[in-house]
Design a protein around this motif. Structure first.
Motif, PDB file in Angstrom:
ATOM      1  N   LYS A 162       0.122  -1.100  -0.003  1.00  0.00           N
ATOM      2  CA  LYS A 162       0.129   0.195   0.166  1.00  0.00           C
ATOM      3  C   LYS A 162       1.071   1.151  -0.148  1.00  0.00           C
ATOM      4  O   LYS A 162       0.776   2.452  -0.615  1.00  0.00           O
ATOM      5  N   LYS A 218      -1.167   4.866  -0.861  1.00  0.00           N
ATOM      6  CA  LYS A 218      -1.622   4.276  -0.201  1.00  0.00           C
ATOM      7  C   LYS A 218      -2.124   4.152   1.544  1.00  0.00           C
ATOM      8  O   LYS A 218      -1.297   3.395   1.642  1.00  0.00           O
ATOM      9  N   ASP A 269      -4.685   4.906   4.747  1.00  0.00           N
ATOM     10  CA  ASP A 269      -5.311   5.530   5.418  1.00  0.00           C
ATOM     11  C   ASP A 269      -5.396   5.410   7.100  1.00  0.00           C
ATOM     12  O   ASP A 269      -4.516   4.742   7.291  1.00  0.00           O
ATOM     13  N   ASN A 284      -7.496   3.083   8.368  1.00  0.00           N
ATOM     14  CA  ASN A 284      -6.911   1.835   9.328  1.00  0.00           C
ATOM     15  C   ASN A 284      -5.824   1.610   8.959  1.00  0.00           C
ATOM     16  O   ASN A 284      -5.536   0.551  10.150  1.00  0.00           O
ATOM     17  N   ASP A 285      -5.025   1.677   8.255  1.00  0.00           N
ATOM     18  CA  ASP A 285      -3.417   1.173   8.591  1.00  0.00           C
ATOM     19  C   ASP A 285      -2.658   2.138   9.375  1.00  0.00           C
ATOM     20  O   ASP A 285      -1.928   1.431   9.860  1.00  0.00           O
ATOM     21  N   GLU A 320     -16.631   3.750   8.927  1.00  0.00           N
ATOM     22  CA  GLU A 320     -15.407   2.390   7.887  1.00  0.00           C
ATOM     23  C   GLU A 320     -15.347   3.783   7.059  1.00  0.00           C
ATOM     24  O   GLU A 320     -14.004   3.725   6.653  1.00  0.00           O
ATOM     25  N   LYS A 321     -16.075   3.974   6.544  1.00  0.00           N
ATOM     26  CA  LYS A 321     -16.174   5.609   4.960  1.00  0.00           C
ATOM     27  C   LYS A 321     -14.965   6.640   5.393  1.00  0.00           C
ATOM     28  O   LYS A 321     -14.384   6.376   4.578  1.00  0.00           O
ATOM     29  N   ARG A 372     -13.498   6.336   8.125  1.00  0.00           N
ATOM     30  CA  ARG A 372     -11.238   5.687   7.728  1.00  0.00           C
ATOM     31  C   ARG A 372     -11.323   5.282   6.490  1.00  0.00           C
ATOM     32  O   ARG A 372      -9.098   6.046   6.490  1.00  0.00           O
ATOM     33  N   GLN A 373     -11.534   5.308   5.628  1.00  0.00           N
ATOM     34  CA  GLN A 373     -11.084   5.345   4.098  1.00  0.00           C
ATOM     35  C   GLN A 373     -10.667   6.355   3.866  1.00  0.00           C
ATOM     36  O   GLN A 373     -10.036   6.612   2.690  1.00  0.00           O
ATOM     37  N   ASN A 374     -11.588   8.036   3.630  1.00  0.00           N
ATOM     38  CA  ASN A 374     -11.586   8.851   3.538  1.00  0.00           C
ATOM     39  C   ASN A 374     -11.631  10.314   4.408  1.00  0.00           C
ATOM     40  O   ASN A 374     -12.714  10.779   4.735  1.00  0.00           O
ATOM     41  N   SER A 388       0.593  10.243   5.559  1.00  0.00           N
ATOM     42  CA  SER A 388       0.285  10.221   4.822  1.00  0.00           C
ATOM     43  C   SER A 388       1.286  11.446   3.395  1.00  0.00           C
ATOM     44  O   SER A 388       1.858  10.405   2.349  1.00  0.00           O
TER      45      SER A 388
END
Length: 447
Positions: free
Chosen positions: A321, A326, A328, A330-331, A382-383, A385-387, A421
């Motif tokens: 990733k 990438k 996010d 979660n990572d 979850e949304k 965390r990803q964004n 990031s």
């Protein structure tokens, strides 16, 4: 370990780095300060003298005083000399014998032989070896029971205890039991004394003659100071030690025992015990330890420890990733949980140069913040965390209430995530086929 020595050597090298030309007087003063630093770190006088003389011989041979970058050349020679004194290469256990391979653990009482026997058994078990533990210590109260308890904790077989049985008889019975149970390794935890005496040594010689051990490991307390040389010499002269395990490494800021014992016995340091957990037994890599002494960091050991705790598969997933740029939340939460498993930020910072950690000091969360950040991320959808870009004021307020924190905490987390990031994006553009550990430190040091 080595904290005081590292600080002293850094002070010497910082003076040299400020000079474009190093005079003979500058060099002699630096060597004097290094010798003092070694002695203050509990390195024996004999070893300290040898160390300095070896450096002087190499410096004269390299004509370093007139070199373009004299400070760097001297530091490199000191590093090479440290590696040579510590053993040049990693030394593995010699288990290439007809099983069971016997490992005889010796040392003074209080050095941590029994606990270290358990740690070594666990390490070998992880290498798919079938291990048996046997206690020959009939003198220290509950010593045999202690080993039995440790064996149960790590699910390793221990030899049953028979009342009033002597060490020689226990040894013979252990050999038969280990052979009958098809064990690969038999670890004999011998009795220690508060001091070296004839009775102790005669018993060890008798046990060694019967057991024919593949390894005789001296377990020594790293905090013992300059007496380490005498202890190591005594054991080696009488029973021929094949390797050393240093205990209580985490509790000693000087660490000179490691340098002194290696030279005194001409035996390799095989492992270092760096904590109280049974998993806290690390392989001893001379080159990596030399780097840590010189405050150059040890990223390789840090990555290996992370892989052992989290699993190589998870590490590989994260690397893929990162290479794609990438990363996010979660990572991030996965990384924060790994920090907890690795005993926190403080333990990790031991593997990283102080010059780098000082630059990061404002951006690295302490252990309390790590737990708080995990709670914050766990309160997100979850949304989210990803964004993370969708985290407006209303969402941040909800997350803060759900995690029992404040909006400033959520804001700080997002700020630090943005910094990480950006680092990931920078890393993704690097040619990984040509990537080196030094490149990682240089890249991360840039702000």
């Amino acid at each position: 370990m080595f904290k005081s020595l590292t600080e002293s050597l850094n002070s010497v090298f910082s003076k040299l780095r400020g000079k474009s030309i190093i005079s003979e007087d500058d060099f002699n003063l630096a060597m004097r300060e290094i010798r003092i630093a070694l002695i203050e770190a509990d390195v024996s006088l004999e070893v300290a003298k040898k160390f300095i003389n070896d450096i002087k011989d190499k410096v004269i041979g390299e004509k370093v005083i007139k070199s373009v970058s004299p400070a760097q050349m001297i530091i490199k020679i000191v590093q090479d000399n440290l590696v040579a004194i510590l053993g040049s290469e990693k030394s593995d256990l010699n288990l290439a014998v007809k099983p069971p391979a016997v490992i005889m653990m010796v040392g003074l009482q209080g050095a941590g032989k029994t606990t270290t026997s358990g740690k070594l058994a666990l390490k070998l078990k992880k290498q798919k070896k079938k291990v048996m533990l046997a206690s020959l210590d009939i003198y220290r109260p509950a010593a045999q029971k202690q080993l039995e308890v440790l064996g149960k904790q790590i699910d390793v077989q221990t030899l049953s205890t028979v009342t009033d049985e002597k060490p020689i008889t226990i040894t013979k019975r252990a050999l038969v039991a280990a052979k009958n149970d098809s064990c690969d390794v038999l670890i004999l935890d011998t009795a220690g004394r508060l001091h070296i005496d004839d009775n102790m040594m005669n018993e060890l010689k008798a046990v060694k003659e019967i057991a024919s051990p593949a390894e005789v490991i001296l377990v020594a307390d790293a905090m013992i100071g300059q007496d380490a040389v005498n202890i190591a010499k005594s054991f080696n002269e009488i029973i021929s030690v094949t390797g050393i395990i240093l205990t209580r490494i985490d509790g000693d800021a000087r660490g000179g025992a490691a340098l002194s014992m290696r030279i005194a016995t001409n035996c390799p340091i095989k492992f270092i015990a760096c904590g109280e957990k049974l998993s806290d037994l690390d392989d001893f890599y001379p080159d990596r330890i030399a780097k840590r002494i010189l405050d150059m960091g040890d990223v390789v050991s840090l990555v290996e420890r992370a892989a052992e705790i989290v699993g190589q598969e998870e590490i590989d997933k994260l690397q893929k990733k990162v290479k794609k740029g990438k990363f996010d939340l979660n990572d991030l939460v996965g990384m924060l949980k790994t920090l907890n498993k690795m005993d926190g930020i403080g333990n990790i910072m031991k593997f990283i140069p102080s010059s780098f950690t000082k630059k990061l000091s404002s951006g690295v969360p302490d252990d309390n913040k790590v737990k708080k950040y995990i709670a914050i991320i766990n309160s997100m959808t979850e949304k989210e965390r990803q964004n993370p870009d969708i985290l407006n004021g209303k969402r941040r307020l909800r997350i803060a209430k759900g995690s029992g924190t404040g909006v400033p905490d959520v804001n700080l987390l997002i700020k630090q995530y943005d910094q990480m990031s950006a680092m990931v994006n920078k890393f993704s553009k690097v040619d990984h086929s040509k990537f080196k550990e030094s490149d990682l430190m240089n890249m991360l040091s840039r702000k």
